[in-house]
Design a protein around this motif. Structure first.
Motif, PDB file in Angstrom:
ATOM      1  N   LEU A  42       0.841  -1.316   0.079  1.00  0.00           N
ATOM      2  CA  LEU A  42       0.112  -0.133  -0.107  1.00  0.00           C
ATOM      3  C   LEU A  42       0.809   1.350   0.046  1.00  0.00           C
ATOM      4  O   LEU A  42       0.658   2.242  -0.474  1.00  0.00           O
ATOM      5  CB  LEU A  42      -1.033  -0.088   1.307  1.00  0.00           C
ATOM      6  N   ASP A  45       1.498   2.402  -3.537  1.00  0.00           N
ATOM      7  CA  ASP A  45       0.138   2.399  -4.386  1.00  0.00           C
ATOM      8  C   ASP A  45       0.297   3.910  -5.037  1.00  0.00           C
ATOM      9  O   ASP A  45       0.414   4.786  -4.412  1.00  0.00           O
ATOM     10  CB  ASP A  45      -1.042   2.328  -3.671  1.00  0.00           C
ATOM     11  N   VAL A  48      -2.293   6.214  -3.406  1.00  0.00           N
ATOM     12  CA  VAL A  48      -1.718   6.786  -2.232  1.00  0.00           C
ATOM     13  C   VAL A  48      -0.834   7.797  -2.440  1.00  0.00           C
ATOM     14  O   VAL A  48      -0.732   8.897  -1.623  1.00  0.00           O
ATOM     15  CB  VAL A  48      -1.373   5.501  -1.550  1.00  0.00           C
ATOM     16  N   PRO A  59       3.316   8.704   1.938  1.00  0.00           N
ATOM     17  CA  PRO A  59       2.193   7.675   1.807  1.00  0.00           C
ATOM     18  C   PRO A  59       1.697   7.086   3.290  1.00  0.00           C
ATOM     19  O   PRO A  59       0.681   6.949   3.608  1.00  0.00           O
ATOM     20  CB  PRO A  59       2.711   6.646   1.067  1.00  0.00           C
ATOM     21  N   LEU A  63      -1.899   7.076   4.726  1.00  0.00           N
ATOM     22  CA  LEU A  63      -2.622   5.919   5.187  1.00  0.00           C
ATOM     23  C   LEU A  63      -3.149   6.223   6.943  1.00  0.00           C
ATOM     24  O   LEU A  63      -4.355   5.715   7.117  1.00  0.00           O
ATOM     25  CB  LEU A  63      -1.995   4.628   4.943  1.00  0.00           C
ATOM     26  N   TYR A  66      -6.049   8.593   7.239  1.00  0.00           N
ATOM     27  CA  TYR A  66      -7.276   8.048   6.598  1.00  0.00           C
ATOM     28  C   TYR A  66      -8.021   7.411   7.733  1.00  0.00           C
ATOM     29  O   TYR A  66      -9.123   7.761   7.826  1.00  0.00           O
ATOM     30  CB  TYR A  66      -6.938   7.027   5.469  1.00  0.00           C
ATOM     31  N   ASP A  99     -10.590  12.810  -1.117  1.00  0.00           N
ATOM     32  CA  ASP A  99      -9.237  12.033  -0.601  1.00  0.00           C
ATOM     33  C   ASP A  99      -9.796  11.013   0.172  1.00  0.00           C
ATOM     34  O   ASP A  99      -9.393   9.643  -0.286  1.00  0.00           O
ATOM     35  CB  ASP A  99      -8.236  12.627   0.187  1.00  0.00           C
ATOM     36  N   LEU A 103      -9.568   6.859  -1.326  1.00  0.00           N
ATOM     37  CA  LEU A 103      -8.948   5.986  -0.278  1.00  0.00           C
ATOM     38  C   LEU A 103      -9.712   4.725  -0.038  1.00  0.00           C
ATOM     39  O   LEU A 103      -9.612   3.712  -0.009  1.00  0.00           O
ATOM     40  CB  LEU A 103      -8.301   6.330   0.757  1.00  0.00           C
TER      41      LEU A 103
END
Length: 127
Positions: A42, A45, A48, A59, A63, A66, A99, A103
């Motif tokens: 991830l 990605d 991301v 990144p 994450l 998020y 965003d 995600l």
């Protein structure tokens, strides 16, 4: 794995849900990886990465943010001091609704921890 229904259920019962492996377990042994849907990378990605670039963040920070932005505590793994410090710097920015939706769109319906596979691993310590 987004698990919206589980998140709503937990909130309705005052159960604290915790995000485990928010980076997709990049260090997981190869014998536990399961094909193209496996989100073990991830942090690499491109979706991301685009959001990270937009916010001038890593990144990993995107994450983590998020999950935190949804009120979900996270358990990131790192043994490098500079990554641990970087992981704490997620409280002075916010992801946009776009965003967050983007995600959530990365959901692969994939579970990292399936008990049968964990038990089959040669280092599983329990009977």
């Amino acid at each position: 794995m987004v698990q919206t229904d589980l998140m709503e259920y937990c909130k309705s019962k005052n159960i604290m849900l915790t995000a485990y492996s928010p980076f997709g377990s990049p260090g997981r042994p190869s014998e536990l990886k399961r094909g193209e849907a496996d989100p073990h990378k991830l942090l690499e990605d491109p979706v991301v990465a685009d959001i990270a670039g937009k916010h001038r963040r890593s990144p990993a920070q995107v994450l983590l943010r998020y999950h935190v932005q949804q009120g979900i505590p996270v358990i990131p793994k790192s043994n490098k001091p500079h990554h641990i410090l970087e992981n704490t710097k997620i409280f002075n920015f916010s992801l946009t609704e776009e965003d967050m939706a983007t995600l959530k769109g990365l959901d692969r319906g994939w579970k990292a921890c399936i008990l049968e596979e964990i038990k089959a691993h040669p280092y599983y310590p329990f009977e």
